[in-house]
Design an enzyme around this catalytic site. Structure first.
Site, PDB file in Angstrom:
ATOM      1  N   ASN A 155       0.824  -1.219   0.000  1.00  0.00           N
ATOM      2  CA  ASN A 155       0.000   0.000   0.000  1.00  0.00           C
ATOM      3  C   ASN A 155       0.854   1.264   0.000  1.00  0.00           C
ATOM      4  O   ASN A 155       0.529   2.240  -0.679  1.00  0.00           O
ATOM      5  CB  ASN A 155      -0.958   0.001   1.194  1.00  0.00           C
ATOM      6  CG  ASN A 155      -2.235  -0.760   0.878  1.00  0.00           C
ATOM      7  OD1 ASN A 155      -2.363  -1.317  -0.206  1.00  0.00           O
ATOM      8  ND2 ASN A 155      -3.170  -0.792   1.804  1.00  0.00           N
ATOM      9  N   CYS A 158      -7.988   2.733   2.894  1.00  0.00           N
ATOM     10  CA  CYS A 158      -6.705   2.025   3.067  1.00  0.00           C
ATOM     11  C   CYS A 158      -5.466   2.925   3.009  1.00  0.00           C
ATOM     12  O   CYS A 158      -4.772   3.074   4.012  1.00  0.00           O
ATOM     13  CB  CYS A 158      -6.601   0.918   2.042  1.00  0.00           C
ATOM     14  SG  CYS A 158      -7.810  -0.382   2.331  1.00  0.00           S
TER      15      CYS A 158
END
Ligand SMILES: NC(=O)c1ccc[n+]([C@@H]2O[C@H](COP(=O)([O-])OP(=O)(O)OC[C@H]3O[C@@H](n4cnc5c(N)ncnc54)[C@H](O)[C@@H]3O)[C@@H](O)[C@H]2O)c1
EC number: 1.1.1.22
Length: 455
Positions: free
Chosen positions: A224, A276
């Site tokens: 991420n 996220c």
């Protein structure tokens, strides 16, 4: 023939494995539906009674492509059930998957309270050997904490294993991603758990990566953070393009032809949002700070992103001498297309800033019907994109829904009071917009102002 027999026996055994998934949000619900589609029996648990009631009636709590049809099909086939009863789900299942939220605490750390409370209850309800799988995004070391929590809370000492199995689906394409992912990461040091987990995922036909729990937990944050870095990087290039008169889309296309770079995640825009990237990048910084490490790149990625979200307002205030009393049409509220998720959406920053400047808002999103009602009470939500642009002084396009790509732009400018169009996602061609009479601003390109000057 013998091979086929072994295959069928293995498949039967696999289908007999019962799964419980705790947390029926974007990750839990999609995972449950995909496991059921692959033949497993899945019990979905959530402590949100309303959500479970709705799911039992076949009403979707989230918007996700293909979810409703697949869910109803598997519910009818009795492979999916929904309950608030964690005790029932734990006792009836061999594998319990934790997919609850790990939101950001005010200090930036990941809030593990949902994971911890679910773990404590799973421990209490255990009635035989179980595999507890953590799908929620959690800092390195959480698998060990979960093991300790289970040991501390078990009423009877049953054997168990804890596996880290991070999730990589993207909202908007979550079903497709789960069914056709690039890899499935299974983090465990235990042979028994490794075998069962490998069998569980065998018919997903994806690369299964067996690794340590620490690696699995770190892989998710590293992935991420890297993707967020790509977005902030191209947004910085976009900002430079605006100064020097270059075109970021052209540059992204050409650099993306290099296999080492790839074209993915190179669309310049008004910053990343969602459930996220913002929280995971912050959690990674906080988590590494705990070891005395200063994660400089990721800190800059966040700073660039915060700055990028302010770009539409910067362009708006440059174009309109005064925002006070003016009406601004907002196209798109979701943080990206094909989802109803507005968590950390750039739309929130933009609406907030316009209201602070005294502007009025008309908003439309194909799926999101309102945004953060507690924070914003005076937004006029309308039913179509054309209603959102009617009589407005300026339009800001926040989310690149396909519907907006198909708009009749001649009709749009006729409906508007002004002609300022800020395209936060670069979905139109500035030459066309200029010809239609718009004062058009986009990201990382010669905008209409530059175009006018350079003609
Ligand atoms: N959303 C994504 O795109 C995505 C992708 C990959 C990983 N993740 C990670 O997966 C995890 C879940 O994310 P999400 O977006 O699905 O969250 P979500 O907020 O959509 O869903 C979480 C669900 O857990 C339920 N829940 C909370 N406490 C519970 C409890 N004690 N018992 C039963 N249910 C409980 C909530 O009611 C909610 O339905 C997070 O750690 C997230 O970082 C999310």
């Amino acid at each position: 023939m013998i091979k086929l027999l072994f295959y069928l026996i293995a498949k039967r055994r696999l289908l007999k494995v019962k799964i419980a998934i705790v947390g029926t949000g974007y990750v839990g619900l999609v995972s449950a539906v995909c496991f059921a589609e692959k033949g497993s029996r899945v019990i979905c648990v959530d402590n949100n009674e309303e959500k479970i009631k709705q799911l039992n009636k076949g009403i979707m709590p989230i918007y996700e492509n293909d979810l409703e049809d697949m869910l109803n099909k598997n519910k009818c086939s009795k492979r999916l059930e929904f309950t608030t009863d964690l005790e029932y789900a734990v006792q009836k299942s061999d594998i319990i998957i934790i997919a609850v939220g790990t939101p950001m605490l005010p200090n930036g750390h990941a809030d593990l309270s949902q994971v911890e409370s679910v773990t404590e209850n799973i421990a209490k309800f255990m009635n035989e050997y179980k595999i507890i799988v953590n799908k929620s995004t959690v800092p390195v070391g959480t698998q060990k904490k979960v093991i300790k929590l289970i040991r501390d809370n078990q009423i009877n000492e049953y054997d168990f294993d804890v596996v880290s199995n991070p999730e990589f689906l993207r909202e908007g394409t979550a079903i497709y991603d789960t069914m056709h992912g690039d890899r499935i990461v299974i983090g465990t040091d235990n042979e028994r758990a490794r075998k069962i987990m490998t069998k569980l995922y065998a018919n997903f036909n994806q690369s299964i990566i067996l690794t340590s729990p620490e690696n699995a937990e770190m892989i998710k944050y590293a992935a991420n953070a890297f993707l967020a870095t790509k977005i902030s990087f191209i947004n910085e290039i976009a900002n430079i393009c605006e100064i020097v008169g270059a075109d970021v889309q052209e540059i992204a296309k050409i650099i993306g032809m290099d296999k080492r770079i790839s074209p993915e995640f190179l669309s310049a825009g008004i910053g990343f949002g969602g459930a996220c990237f913002p929280k995971d990048t912050k959690a990674l910084i906080k988590f590494t700070e705990g070891f005395g490490y200063d994660f400089k790149i990721v800190k800059s990625v966040i700073e660039v992103n915060e700055n990028q979200k302010t770009k539409p307002i910067e362009k708006l205030t440059n174009a309109l001498s005064c925002v006070k009393g003016r009406t601004i049409g907002i196209l798109g509220l979701a943080f990206k297309p094909n989802t109803d998720d507005t968590r950390e959406s750039p739309a929130i920053t933009i609406i907030n800033d316009i209201q602070k400047l005294g502007g009025k808002i008309k908003a439309y999103d194909p799926i999101v019907k309102d945004i953060d009602k507690i924070k914003f009470d005076n937004i006029e939500y309308v039913d179509t994109a054309y209603d959102a642009v009617k009589d407005v002084d300026a339009v800001i396009l926040v989310t690149e829904w396909d519907e907006f790509k198909q708009l009749d732009l001649k009709k749009v400018i006729k409906l508007m009071k002004g002609n300022i169009f800020i395209d936060g996602r670069n979905i139109y061609k500035y030459t066309k917009m200029f010809k239609l009479g718009y004062e058009y601003y986009c990201i990382g390109k010669k905008d209409s102002q530059y175009y006018k000057k350079s003609r």
